[in-house]
Design an enzyme around this catalytic site. Structure first.
Site, PDB file in Angstrom:
ATOM      1  N   ASN A 133       0.912  -1.256   0.108  1.00  0.00           N
ATOM      2  CA  ASN A 133      -0.035   0.028   0.102  1.00  0.00           C
ATOM      3  C   ASN A 133       0.959   1.196  -0.041  1.00  0.00           C
ATOM      4  O   ASN A 133       1.210   1.945  -0.863  1.00  0.00           O
ATOM      5  CB  ASN A 133      -0.811  -0.125   1.211  1.00  0.00           C
ATOM      6  CG  ASN A 133      -2.001   0.922   1.338  1.00  0.00           C
ATOM      7  OD1 ASN A 133      -1.843   1.985   0.207  1.00  0.00           O
ATOM      8  ND2 ASN A 133      -3.070   0.997   1.912  1.00  0.00           N
ATOM      9  N   ASP A 134       1.523   1.518   1.245  1.00  0.00           N
ATOM     10  CA  ASP A 134       2.009   2.951   1.096  1.00  0.00           C
ATOM     11  C   ASP A 134       3.325   3.139   0.268  1.00  0.00           C
ATOM     12  O   ASP A 134       3.658   4.074  -0.141  1.00  0.00           O
ATOM     13  CB  ASP A 134       2.596   3.220   2.675  1.00  0.00           C
ATOM     14  CG  ASP A 134       1.569   3.167   3.518  1.00  0.00           C
ATOM     15  OD1 ASP A 134       0.536   3.677   3.317  1.00  0.00           O
ATOM     16  OD2 ASP A 134       1.539   2.878   4.714  1.00  0.00           O
ATOM     17  N   VAL A 135       3.920   1.620   0.124  1.00  0.00           N
ATOM     18  CA  VAL A 135       5.174   2.047  -0.780  1.00  0.00           C
ATOM     19  C   VAL A 135       4.730   2.119  -2.339  1.00  0.00           C
ATOM     20  O   VAL A 135       5.893   2.038  -2.998  1.00  0.00           O
ATOM     21  CB  VAL A 135       6.090   0.429  -0.555  1.00  0.00           C
ATOM     22  CG1 VAL A 135       6.617   0.478   0.765  1.00  0.00           C
ATOM     23  CG2 VAL A 135       5.213  -0.707  -0.887  1.00  0.00           C
TER      24      VAL A 135
ATOM     25  N   ALA B  57       0.756   3.960   7.152  1.00  0.00           N
ATOM     26  CA  ALA B  57       0.728   5.204   7.552  1.00  0.00           C
ATOM     27  C   ALA B  57      -0.537   5.952   7.645  1.00  0.00           C
ATOM     28  O   ALA B  57      -0.692   6.971   8.161  1.00  0.00           O
ATOM     29  CB  ALA B  57       1.507   5.963   6.200  1.00  0.00           C
TER      30      ALA B  57
END
Lengths: 94, 469
Positions: B395-397, B436
Site C-alpha cells: 500500500n504505502d510503498v 501510514a
C-alpha cells in the site's frame, strides 16, 4: 585500565571491519543475514561456559544462571544457523 | 594453554568475518554460513579448555536443552514468520548476555571474598552496561514479537511510557554511580533492582513505537543483541566476544539505517515519534469518502484477460502476500505468463514486508530465481514500459502522494513508481489504509483496477481463468 583500552581498540576496529563487510551484503540476503548474525551473537555461550564450569569460586546461583545462559545461547546458535541454512538453500536452487 | 585458547578465539572471529563475507553472494552464502558455524564450534572448544572449566555435566545439560529447543524451532518455523523468529532470537541473545553478566558478578563477589579479585571502575561499568543492554534487548524484543503478531496494539499512553523511561534512566544512572563508586561487590539487592529496572525500561522503550515501525526496531534490537555480547566480553575480558559482538552490532546498525532511509525518517523519529497512524491518520469516514465511487473494481477473469496479451508484467509484493501465503500462487501465475512469452519481474521495496529482505525469502521459497527480484532504483525506470503491474497487498510503498503531494505525511519517502505502468492491478482485501494511515491515490487513478480479495485466492482464480481462455 590498559586492558580496557586494548579491548576498546579491538572493539572499535572490529566495528569498522563489520561495517565494511556487511555493506556489501545485497538486500536479497538481508533476512538470512539477520538470522545468521543472531546465531553468531550466540558467542556469548563462551562466557556462559566459563561461568558454569564448576571451579571453586562459583556459587549455586551463579551456576544456575550460567546453565540457563548456556541453554539460551545454544537456542540462538542452533536455531540461527539451521534456519539460515534453510533459507540460503532456497536461494541456491536457481 | 592460555595462548592456544586465545588463538582459538581469534580463529573463530576470522571465520565469522569470512562467513559474513560469503553472504555477499547468494552462491557462496551457504558455505559462508557453514564457515560461521565452524567458527562457533572452534570458539566453544576454546572455552571448554579454559582452566575455570573443571566439570562438564552442567554445560552438557544446558547445551542439550538449548540445542533441542533451537533445532525444533528452526525446523518448524514458517518462512512467513521469520520476522517474529528473528525478533525472538534477538531477545534470547540479550537474555543470555544478561545472565552471563549476572553470573560473573556473583563469581567476582566470591573471588573478592577470597582476596583474588579487586573490582575496577571499568569492570563495574561493563557489568552495568551488559545488564542494561541485555535486559533492554530481552524485554524489548518480546514486545516487538507481540506487535509483529498483532497481539499488542499501538499504545495510547505514549506520554506515560516516555515518562517512565526518563524516570528509570535517572534511577539507573544513580544506581550505577553508587555501584561503581561506593560498593561494587556487596550490592546484590542493588544489582537485582537495576536488572528489574532495565527490564521495565525495555518494555517502555518499545511500547510507544507503532507496529508499522517494527522492522526498524527488530533491526536495531539485532544490533543491541550483538552489543550485549560485546559488553559481556568487556566484563570477562574476552576479545573473542568483543570482536564477534561488534560485528553483529555493526550489521544491525547498517540494516537499521537502510530501513530508515527507505521510509524517509530519522531513527529518532521512529523511536520517539510515536506511531505514525496516530499523528497523520484519517478517520474511517474520511477514508471511505476519499474512495467513494472512484475505485474501478475488477475480477480475476478480467485480470486473466488483461494478462493474456501482456508482454511485460511486474509483480509488486507486500505484507499482504505474506499474510495470504500467496508466494507459490504468484510463482505459478508468473510461470504461465512466461510460457506465453511475457517477461516477468518482481519489484522489491526495501521496507516491503516486516523485515529487511522478507519478500526475497518468501519468493525464494517459491523457487523464484533471485535475478528476477529487482530493487527499487533499478525497476522504477522500467515501469513506463510495463503493461501490467500487479500489486499484491502493498500500500504505502506504491502511494504516488509520496512523490507528488508535498502536503502528504509520507512525502519524500521513496516509492515504487507503479502508477507509470499502463495498467495497475491492485489485489487487496479492502480499502483500509496502510501502515501510514492515509488513503492511497493510486487506487482511484484512471489506469488502476482493484481486485478485492485474499491475494492467494485471487491469483488462483486468475490462473484457472487463464487456463480456460
Amino acid at each position: 585500565m590498559e586492558m580496557f583500552i586494548l579491548s576498546l581498540t579491538i572493539f572499535v576496529l572490529a566495528v569498522f571491519v563489520g561495517v565494511e563487510v556487511i555493506n556489501k551484503v545485497p538486500p536479497t540476503l538481508h533476512t538470512p543475514l539477520m538470522s545468521g548474525t543472531n546465531a553468531i551473537s550466540g558467542i556469548v555461550v563462551v562466557g556462559a561456559i566459563i561461568s558454569s564450569g564448576g571451579s571453586e569460586h562459583t556459587t549455586v546461583l551463579s551456576t544456575v544462571l550460567g546453565v540457563a545462559a548456556i541453554a539460551l545461547a545454544t537456542i540462538n546458535i542452533v536455531a540461527g544457523f539451521m534456519v539460515t541454512d534453510r533459507m540460503l538453500n532456497m536461494f541456491k536452487k536457481k | 594453554m592460555e595462548t592456544v585458547i586465545n588463538i582459538g578465539y581469534l580463529v573463530a572471529a576470522v571465520l565469522f568475518i569470512l562467513g559474513i563475507k560469503g553472504m555477499t553472494k547468494p552462491k557462496t552464502a551457504v558455505r559462508g554460513n557453514q564457515m560461521s558455524a565452524t567458527g562457533m564450534l572452534v570458539a566453544i572448544i576454546a572455552a571448554l579448555l579454559d582452566h575455570n572449566v573443571v566439570s562438564y555435566e552442567y554445560i552438557i545439560i544446558g547445551v542439550l536443552i538449548g540445542g533441542t529447543i533451537g533445532a525444533f524451532i528452526a525446523k518448524k518455523v514458517a518462512m512467513t514468520d521469520m520476522p517474529e523468529l528473528v525478533a525472538a532470537l534477538n531477545g534470547i541473545g540479550g537474555g543470555a548476555s544478561l545472565l552471563v553478566a549476572s553470573a560473573n558478578y556473583l563469581e567476582s563477589q566470591k573471588l573478592a571474598e577470597m582476596g583474588q579479585f579487586v573490582p575496577t571502575y571499568d569492570w563495574s561499568i561493563a557489568v552495568i552496561l551488559s545488564i542494561l543492554i541485555g535486559a533492554v534487548t530481552l524485554t524489548g524484543s518480546f514486545i516487538a514479537v507481540g506487535k509483529l503478531k498483532g497481539k499488542i496494539g499501538d499504545a495510547k499512553q505514549v506520554r506515560l511510557f516516555k515518562w517512565i523511561v526518563k524516570l528509570s534512566l535517572a534511577a539507573l544512572l544513580a544506581g550505577a554511580a553508587y555501584f561503581a563508586a561506593v560498593d561494587p561487590v556487596n550490592s546484590d539487592l542493588l544489582i537485582a533492582g537495576l536488572i528489574v529496572l532495565c527490564l521495565v525500561l525495555g518494555i517502555c522503550l518499545v511500547m510507544p513505537i507503532g507496529g508499522a515501525d517494527m522492522p526498524v526496531v527488530v533491526a536495531l534490537l539485532n544490533s543491541y543483541s550483538g552489543l550485549a555480547g560485546a559488553a559481556a566480553g568487556f566484563v570477562l575480558g574476552n576479545n573473542g566476544l568483543i570482536i564477534t559482538g561488534s560485528l553483529v552490532g555493526a550489521s544491525g546498525i547498517i540494516l537499521t539505517s537502510i530501513m530508515c532511509k527507505a521510509m524517509n525518517r530519522s531513527l529518532t523519529n521512529v523511536l520517539f515519534g510515536g506511531s505514525m497512524s496516530e499523528s497523520s491518520g484519517v478517520s474511517r469516514s474520511e477514508n471511505d469518502a476519499f474512495y467513494e465511487g472512484k475505485v474501478k473494481f475488477s475480477s480475476a477473469d478480467e485480470l486473466a484477460m488483461l494478462l493474456d496479451g501482456a508482454q511485460n508484467v511486474v509483480f509488486v509484493p507486500g505484507y499482504g502476500l505474506a499474510v495470504a501465503q500467496a508466494q507459490h500462487a504468484t510463482r505459478e501465475l508468473a510461470g504461465m505468463l512466461e510460457k506465453q512469452g511475457a517477461k516477468v519481474k518482481y519489484a522489491i521495496h526495501p521496507v516491503a514486508g516486516r523485515m529487511p529482505g522478507h519478500m526475497n525469502v518468501l519468493l525464494a521459497e517459491a523457487e523464484v530465481p533471485y535475478d528476477q527480484l529487482v530493487e527499487m532504483d533499478a525497476i522504477n525506470p522500467e515501469f513506463s514500459q510495463t503493461d501490467v503491474a500487479i500489486v499484491l497487498g502493498a500500500n504505502d510503498v506504491v502511494n504516488p502522494a509520496a512523490a507528488e503531494d508535498p502536503n502528504s505525511p509520507i512525502f519524500g519517502m521513496p516509492i515504487l513508481d507503479v502508477h507509470h505502468a499502463k495498467t495497475v492491478v491492485v489485489v487487496k482485501r479492502g480499502l483500509s489504509p496502510g501502515f501510514a494511515g492515509i488513503p492511497n491515490e493510486l487506487f482511484i487513478r484512471d489506469n488502476s483496477l482493484m481486485v478485492a480479495g485474499d491475494a492467494k485466492k485471487v491469483l488462483q482464480d486468475t490462473i484457472s481463468a487463464l487456463k480456460d481462455l
